[in-house]
Scaffold this active site. Structure first.
Site, PDB file in Angstrom:
ATOM      1  N   ASP A 124      54.327  10.394 -32.307  1.00  0.00           N
ATOM      2  CA  ASP A 124      53.715  11.564 -32.936  1.00  0.00           C
ATOM      3  C   ASP A 124      54.828  12.570 -33.225  1.00  0.00           C
ATOM      4  O   ASP A 124      55.355  13.198 -32.307  1.00  0.00           O
ATOM      5  CB  ASP A 124      52.669  12.153 -31.970  1.00  0.00           C
ATOM      6  CG  ASP A 124      52.067  13.443 -32.492  1.00  0.00           C
ATOM      7  OD1 ASP A 124      51.153  13.970 -31.812  1.00  0.00           O
ATOM      8  OD2 ASP A 124      52.485  13.939 -33.560  1.00  0.00           O
ATOM      9  N   LYS A 183      53.008  21.565 -41.107  1.00  0.00           N
ATOM     10  CA  LYS A 183      53.866  22.080 -40.035  1.00  0.00           C
ATOM     11  C   LYS A 183      55.323  22.138 -40.446  1.00  0.00           C
ATOM     12  O   LYS A 183      56.171  22.583 -39.684  1.00  0.00           O
ATOM     13  CB  LYS A 183      53.703  21.225 -38.780  1.00  0.00           C
ATOM     14  CG  LYS A 183      52.309  21.285 -38.181  1.00  0.00           C
ATOM     15  CD  LYS A 183      52.256  20.539 -36.878  1.00  0.00           C
ATOM     16  CE  LYS A 183      50.852  20.333 -36.419  1.00  0.00           C
ATOM     17  NZ  LYS A 183      50.168  21.575 -36.015  1.00  0.00           N
ATOM     18  N   GLN A 207      55.561  17.753 -34.164  1.00  0.00           N
ATOM     19  CA  GLN A 207      56.369  18.894 -33.729  1.00  0.00           C
ATOM     20  C   GLN A 207      57.868  18.607 -33.734  1.00  0.00           C
ATOM     21  O   GLN A 207      58.658  19.443 -33.291  1.00  0.00           O
ATOM     22  CB  GLN A 207      55.943  19.314 -32.302  1.00  0.00           C
ATOM     23  CG  GLN A 207      54.518  19.798 -32.194  1.00  0.00           C
ATOM     24  CD  GLN A 207      54.265  21.151 -32.859  1.00  0.00           C
ATOM     25  OE1 GLN A 207      55.185  21.865 -33.250  1.00  0.00           O
ATOM     26  NE2 GLN A 207      53.005  21.505 -33.026  1.00  0.00           N
ATOM     27  N   CYS A 239      44.975  22.018 -27.614  1.00  0.00           N
ATOM     28  CA  CYS A 239      44.518  20.621 -27.785  1.00  0.00           C
ATOM     29  C   CYS A 239      45.280  19.703 -26.832  1.00  0.00           C
ATOM     30  O   CYS A 239      45.729  18.612 -27.221  1.00  0.00           O
ATOM     31  CB  CYS A 239      44.697  20.160 -29.225  1.00  0.00           C
ATOM     32  SG  CYS A 239      43.845  21.167 -30.422  1.00  0.00           S
ATOM     33  N   HIS A 273      49.124  15.540 -27.362  1.00  0.00           N
ATOM     34  CA  HIS A 273      48.098  16.304 -28.077  1.00  0.00           C
ATOM     35  C   HIS A 273      46.846  15.427 -28.144  1.00  0.00           C
ATOM     36  O   HIS A 273      46.942  14.198 -28.176  1.00  0.00           O
ATOM     37  CB  HIS A 273      48.630  16.623 -29.478  1.00  0.00           C
ATOM     38  CG  HIS A 273      47.740  17.466 -30.323  1.00  0.00           C
ATOM     39  ND1 HIS A 273      46.657  16.959 -31.003  1.00  0.00           N
ATOM     40  CD2 HIS A 273      47.786  18.774 -30.631  1.00  0.00           C
ATOM     41  CE1 HIS A 273      46.077  17.932 -31.679  1.00  0.00           C
ATOM     42  NE2 HIS A 273      46.726  19.043 -31.466  1.00  0.00           N
TER      43      HIS A 273
HETATM   44  C1  LIG Z   1      51.987  17.230 -31.264  1.00  0.00           C
HETATM   45  C2  LIG Z   1      50.858  17.340 -32.231  1.00  0.00           C
HETATM   46  N1  LIG Z   1      50.251  16.211 -32.661  1.00  0.00           N
HETATM   47  C3  LIG Z   1      49.232  16.267 -33.545  1.00  0.00           C
HETATM   48  C4  LIG Z   1      48.764  17.480 -34.017  1.00  0.00           C
HETATM   49  C5  LIG Z   1      47.634  17.489 -35.027  1.00  0.00           C
HETATM   50  O1  LIG Z   1      48.149  17.984 -36.255  1.00  0.00           O
HETATM   51  P1  LIG Z   1      47.090  18.123 -37.489  1.00  0.00           P
HETATM   52  O2  LIG Z   1      47.916  18.624 -38.656  1.00  0.00           O
HETATM   53  O3  LIG Z   1      46.055  19.148 -37.020  1.00  0.00           O
HETATM   54  O4  LIG Z   1      46.490  16.766 -37.708  1.00  0.00           O
HETATM   55  C6  LIG Z   1      49.361  18.671 -33.589  1.00  0.00           C
HETATM   56  C7  LIG Z   1      48.845  20.004 -34.066  1.00  0.00           C
HETATM   57  N2  LIG Z   1      48.969  21.021 -33.083  1.00  0.00           N
HETATM   58  C8  LIG Z   1      48.584  22.343 -33.438  1.00  0.00           C
HETATM   59  C9  LIG Z   1      47.078  22.489 -33.480  1.00  0.00           C
HETATM   60  S1  LIG Z   1      46.355  22.204 -31.930  1.00  0.00           S
HETATM   61  C10 LIG Z   1      49.206  23.346 -32.451  1.00  0.00           C
HETATM   62  O5  LIG Z   1      48.967  24.564 -32.604  1.00  0.00           O
HETATM   63  O6  LIG Z   1      49.952  22.878 -31.557  1.00  0.00           O
HETATM   64  C11 LIG Z   1      50.426  18.599 -32.702  1.00  0.00           C
HETATM   65  O7  LIG Z   1      51.050  19.717 -32.277  1.00  0.00           O
END
Ligand SMILES: Cc1ncc(COP(=O)(O)O)c(CN[C@@H](CS)C(=O)O)c1O
Length: 409
Positions: A198, A224, A201, A364, A121
């Site tokens: 990371d 999430k 997910q 992203c 991401h």
């Molecule tokens: C693997 C991974 N790593 C970081 C982020 C960022 O999470 P934040 O809470 O926005 O900081 C995400 C967030 N992906 C969302 C928004 S693009 C998706 O719809 O897939 C992610 O999936």
């Protein structure tokens, strides 16, 4: 997949704007909240709100206790050794930037290599580009195979004696494949590198133990995994966090400020400048309690059964292209796909008219889209509160998309 969870999620019971049953399949973006989390927030702001760590009066002491209880709850949830290793942030993005700008700029030098996977991401890719540019380091990528799986030979070949840091997603938000973190950590440590994982997910979908994974840093976002937006977590080995300079400076993170210099507070306060999100931390506590009561093993099992059902049905549609669905052995509920001749945004709009919420776009993950040879995909991301009926509704609506646009079946 049982739908007895629906009673806990008010939003999932409300019809869409056009009166359809809501089929919420964008859990990779954010999950819906159980009543227990909503009530925890209401309870905090209705009975216990005050600025923590600063007041000598009862309400502030209570707010501080709730905040630090949340830290202990996260420590136990991640299997970390000490609460000092748990830093609250705004979200996974802020956690990753903290590691990049504090650890990366301090310890990565010219010529060092930073190894990523192509499935990162942007939040776990762009910060490392900035560090590489600032320090004259080299970015290298491990590439996934046709099924979205990171092959052993990529791990073995790309992580070398020049590698200083490996930053890798536990689960891709596009492919949904669970990466072999223990193996990657072992390889990184064998060459003296640190590993950043990371977990945005993975934490919502499977049990995580940072000591069993043997990672050095691990991040996730509360929103999430049933918690409110605005609360995230950074886990870091104590000795690494101790060696790192602060990321943000201001109130609460200092020990003493003189005119020309400052001594900083001990962990975890050193990395928690300013007034913290106590309500979000209280909501995160309730979210973790809900997940633990439901059982992450149950969640993982039910999600795998549902994703297998969904993929088997999608594979029967000749105009659907699937990404990362060839090997379901280590796959969560993330399903990326495209419909022949139809832009993902149009697919999403047509599905929305049927009450179905999916993500469409680059997620992203521009480098991964380019590697897959597409500009964008559709993405359905399932969670434990989704049902086979939700999958059937998705397939029924998808079967009409091309017809609606005059392409025939
Ligand atoms: C693997 C991974 N790593 C970081 C982020 C960022 O999470 P934040 O809470 O926005 O900081 C995400 C967030 N992906 C969302 C928004 S693009 C998706 O719809 O897939 C992610 O999936």
């Amino acid at each position: 997949m049982s739908s007895n969870y629906l009673k806990d999620f008010p939003l999932l019971k409300q019809p869409t704007a056009n009166g359809k049953r809501l089929v919420y399949l964008d859990n990779g973006a954010t999950t819906q909240k159980p009543l227990s989390v909503i009530k925890a927030l209401e309870g905090y702001y209705g009975t216990s709100n005050a600025n923590p760590h600063r007041g000598a009066y009862g309400l502030s002491v209570k707010a501080t206790e709730l905040y630090e209880n949340a830290r202990e709850k996260v420590r136990h949830f991640l299997g970390a050794a000490k609460t000092e290793e748990i830093i609250f942030t705004k979200n996974a993005t802020e956690s990753l930037n903290l590691i990049a700008y504090s650890y990366g700029l301090q310890f990565i030098e010219a010529g060092d290599e930073i190894v990523l996977s192509i499935a990162e991401h942007h939040s776990n890719l762009v910060p490392w580009q900035q560090v590489a540019k600032a320090r004259g380091a080299v970015l290298k990528y491990m590439y996934v195979n046709a099924d979205g799986v990171l092959p052993e030979e990529e791990i073995e070949a790309k992580i070398t004696a020049k590698t200083k840091l490996v930053a890798v997603t536990h689960v891709s938000n596009v492919l949904g494949i669970v990466n072999p973190i223990r193996r990657i950590a072992a390889k990184a440590h064998s060459v003296g590198a640190v590993i950043v994982v990371d977990g945005a997910q993975s934490v919502p979908h499977l049990a995580v133990n940072v000591r069993e994974l043997d990672v050095d840093f691990f991040v996730f976002s509360g929103h999430k995994m049933l918690a409110p937006m605005g609360i995230g977590v950074l886990y870091g080995r104590e000795e690494l966090l101790e060696a790192m300079p602060p990321f943000l400076c201001g109130g609460d993170m200092i020990e003493y400020v003189e005119e020309q210099d400052t001594t900083f507070a001990p962990l975890p306060a050193k990395f928690e400048a300013g007034t913290q999100n106590v309500g979000g931390a209280v909501g995160l506590t309730a979210a973790i309690e809900y997940l633990e009561q439901t059982g992450l093993d149950v969640i993982e099992r039910e999600e795998r059964e549902l994703v297998r059902y969904a993929v088997e049905r999608l594979q029967q549609l000749p105009y659907i292209t699937l990404y990362g669905c060839g090997d379901l052995t280590n796959k969560t509920g993330v399903i990326s796909f495209n419909v022949k001749d139809v832009h993902p945004h149009d697919v999403s709009t047509i599905l929305d008219a049927d009450g179905i919420a999916i993500r469409a776009g680059h997620h992203c993950a521009h480098p991964l889209m380019h590697y897959l040879g597409v500009n964008a995909t559709c993405r359905a991301s399932l969670y434990f509160y989704n049902t086979r009926e939700d999958v059937d509704a998705l397939l029924d609506s998808l079967s009409r998309v091309r017809g609606v646009l005059g392409y025939g079946a």
